[in-house]
Scaffold this motif. Sequence first.
Motif, short mmCIF file in Angstrom:
data_model
loop_
_atom_site.label_atom_id
_atom_site.label_comp_id
_atom_site.label_asym_id
_atom_site.label_seq_id
_atom_site.Cartn_x
_atom_site.Cartn_y
_atom_site.Cartn_z
N ASN A 20 -60.37 36.32 25.40
CA ASN A 20 -59.10 36.84 24.68
C ASN A 20 -58.28 37.85 25.62
OD1 ASN A 20 -59.51 35.15 22.49
ND2 ASN A 20 -60.43 36.66 21.39
N VAL A 21 -59.05 38.58 26.32
CA VAL A 21 -58.28 39.72 27.35
C VAL A 21 -57.75 38.88 28.26
CG1 VAL A 21 -58.51 41.75 28.57
CG2 VAL A 21 -59.64 41.65 26.35
N LEU A 22 -58.67 37.99 29.03
CA LEU A 22 -58.24 37.32 30.10
C LEU A 22 -57.13 36.36 29.90
CD1 LEU A 22 -58.58 36.82 33.02
CD2 LEU A 22 -60.50 34.99 32.45
N SER A 23 -57.19 35.60 28.70
CA SER A 23 -56.19 34.82 28.30
C SER A 23 -54.54 35.54 28.06
CB SER A 23 -56.19 34.01 26.94
OG SER A 23 -57.17 33.09 26.94
N ALA A 24 -54.81 36.64 27.36
CA ALA A 24 -53.62 37.59 27.24
C ALA A 24 -52.82 38.10 28.72
CB ALA A 24 -53.86 39.12 26.41
N TYR A 25 -53.96 38.22 29.47
CA TYR A 25 -53.42 38.61 31.01
C TYR A 25 -52.75 37.48 31.73
CZ TYR A 25 -53.63 39.01 35.95
OH TYR A 25 -53.18 39.03 37.30
N ARG A 26 -53.38 36.28 31.48
CA ARG A 26 -52.75 35.08 32.24
C ARG A 26 -51.25 34.94 31.57
NH1 ARG A 26 -58.11 31.84 32.17
NH2 ARG A 26 -58.73 32.63 34.18
N ALA A 27 -51.25 35.01 30.26
CA ALA A 27 -49.73 34.90 29.76
C ALA A 27 -48.91 35.97 30.38
CB ALA A 27 -49.97 35.14 28.33
N ALA A 28 -49.39 37.20 30.28
CA ALA A 28 -48.38 38.29 30.96
C ALA A 28 -48.06 38.00 32.18
CB ALA A 28 -49.09 39.68 30.55
N ALA A 29 -49.17 37.63 33.01
CA ALA A 29 -49.00 37.35 34.58
C ALA A 29 -47.87 36.47 34.56
CB ALA A 29 -50.09 37.17 34.97
#
Length: 169
Positions: A20-29
């Motif tokens: 979930n953290v990695l997915s949120a990072y990818r969306a923000a990036a």
Amino acid sequence: MEPGTPPRSPRRGPVRHFDNVLSAYRAAAADLDRRFLEAFFGEDGAPRLGDVELWSRISSQAYFALLFSQLETEINELCGALIRHRRSGDDWMERRAWEILGQRDVRNIHFMDRVALLTRKGGTVYNRIKELYDTRNKIAHGDLLTESLDVADIAKDIERIAVQLKGVT
């Protein structure tokens, strides 16, 4: 995971909330990449370009800290399990040090000592965790790194490390 997609429920894979953290990072990036292109190619690109680069650095460092915290949680759980397992042995000579460790909360053992219980001190995994821990400490104690972090590559390292640590207990 696409932006706007609800996060998956926590899993019991290599690290609990890691995906979930990695997915949120990818969306923000991806959003920051879009803003970067808009700033670069827009009429007012020059003044905003520096802001977008700063936002990108801040975002990557924040997500790095969240990902590292997931590794830290995994290490805490694995150390606790290892200590409980070693304290349950029949031979007092083998369990006496583990009994001492078991008398306190695992979080009260220095982080790199917890890592040393799970890995060979000075080994590849230990050294990589130490590098990540040093970076985490800089960020957590208020330093904004001047270099960008490749969160996707670091995430792969953290997942690999978590899988390797699972075999210790």
